[in-house]
Motif scaffolding. Sequence first.
Motif, short mmCIF file in Angstrom:
data_model
loop_
_atom_site.label_atom_id
_atom_site.label_comp_id
_atom_site.label_asym_id
_atom_site.label_seq_id
_atom_site.Cartn_x
_atom_site.Cartn_y
_atom_site.Cartn_z
N GLU A 17 0.85 -1.21 0.00
CA GLU A 17 0.00 0.00 0.00
C GLU A 17 0.88 1.25 0.00
O GLU A 17 0.61 2.21 -0.73
CB GLU A 17 -0.92 0.06 1.25
N VAL A 72 2.39 1.72 -3.39
CA VAL A 72 1.41 2.26 -4.36
C VAL A 72 1.23 3.76 -4.11
O VAL A 72 1.21 4.57 -5.04
CB VAL A 72 0.06 1.51 -4.26
N GLU A 91 -0.47 -3.80 -9.92
CA GLU A 91 -1.94 -3.82 -10.02
C GLU A 91 -2.52 -2.54 -9.42
O GLU A 91 -3.39 -1.91 -10.02
CB GLU A 91 -2.51 -5.02 -9.26
N GLY A 92 -2.03 -2.17 -8.26
CA GLY A 92 -2.56 -0.98 -7.58
C GLY A 92 -2.34 0.28 -8.41
O GLY A 92 -3.26 1.08 -8.59
N SER A 149 -1.53 0.58 -11.75
CA SER A 149 -2.17 0.62 -13.08
C SER A 149 -3.68 0.72 -12.93
O SER A 149 -4.36 1.31 -13.77
CB SER A 149 -1.73 -0.57 -13.95
N GLY A 150 -4.21 0.20 -11.80
CA GLY A 150 -5.65 0.36 -11.53
C GLY A 150 -6.03 1.82 -11.37
O GLY A 150 -7.19 2.19 -11.56
N HIS A 151 -5.09 2.66 -11.02
CA HIS A 151 -5.34 4.11 -10.90
C HIS A 151 -4.97 4.84 -12.19
O HIS A 151 -4.85 6.07 -12.20
CB HIS A 151 -4.52 4.70 -9.75
N GLY A 152 -4.70 4.12 -13.26
CA GLY A 152 -4.41 4.76 -14.54
C GLY A 152 -2.96 5.22 -14.68
O GLY A 152 -2.63 5.98 -15.59
N ALA A 162 -0.65 -7.85 -15.28
CA ALA A 162 -1.17 -7.10 -14.13
C ALA A 162 -1.31 -5.61 -14.45
O ALA A 162 -1.76 -4.84 -13.58
CB ALA A 162 -0.24 -7.28 -12.93
N GLY A 163 -0.91 -5.18 -15.65
CA GLY A 163 -1.14 -3.79 -16.04
C GLY A 163 0.09 -2.99 -16.43
O GLY A 163 -0.03 -1.85 -16.86
#
Length: 307
Positions: A63, A66, A108-109, A111-114, A133-134
């Motif tokens: 966390e 990220v 993942e964290g 790329s999940g936020h762009g 995973a991005g």
Amino acid sequence: MVEAPPPSPWPARRHGLRFGRPVPGAQRSKDGWWLAWRGAAVMGVVNVTPDSFSDGGRWAGPEEAVEAGLRQAQAGALFVDVGGESSRPGAEGVPEAEELRRVLPVIEGLSGHGVRVSVDTVKPAVAEAAVAAGACLVNDIRGLNDPAMRRVCGDAGVPAVVMHMQGEPRSMQRAPRYRDVVGEVEAFLLERVELALADGVPGVMLDPGIGFGKRLEHNLALLAATARLAGHGLPLLVGASRKSLIQDLVGKVPPQARLPGTLALHLRAAQLGAAMLRAHDVAEHAQALGVLAAVSGAERRAEETGG
Ligand code: HH2
């Protein structure tokens, strides 16, 4: 006859990187997706390792890592480079499963936020999982020497950073040797680009590998050759952030206190045409690059108007 100096490439030079799939901010064209930028952009660094030379063990868990990457992206990083294996001189390798455990949740964290994530790995299986995973860029300090790495990038449609290193992290600083460091590094990079493009890697960024099997005189020669290395129509990445060449130049100073030296090296590289600066201190780079661009723009306008 004295030749006129070439026009300064700063800050007007445009750079582009081709992707085989959509990426935030990239424009669709007939041969893929192009991410374009002007001047030098910043690649932030998030090392999820206990032993990286300047930020090892800095993040208590995924966390925090990220959050650090998000702060870098918000401060203007074009990419955030996530690594799970240190390549500092003397470093030993990390098993694949451990490297995956370190990097995947962070990739993942982010790329999940762009965020555009690059994965700093030499292992094709890690690159493949990271891309799934991005991650959208593979940063390979072994310069895509493994055909499996080229295949992963080609199949996934992700470009790669091709870096030069003499030897292995474990032993690379023992006795680096070159006859013509700039010529040898340049020839190596261009050879690897050809292999990469032939294997379907959609785009390549070149990197002379500052500090990787190089003594101070080699690092300085490569930095001084930035304009030449940036002249091959491919974006050039320079990564001198906090590296020991700074203390080779000015005397002993711990890695976390090398930001002034880093900025001096990176700003000069930007002026000479580098497209990307790999940096731990993104906000500080964004501020310095913004000021440099403004002053250079004012100089240019004064030249044009005869002021
Ligand atoms: N430098 C490091 C790691 N990866 N990748 C590229 N393309 N270019 C570089 O100059 C480069 C790189 C070393 O820095 P860091 O990641 O901070 O340390 P460590 O390898 O100890 O994790």
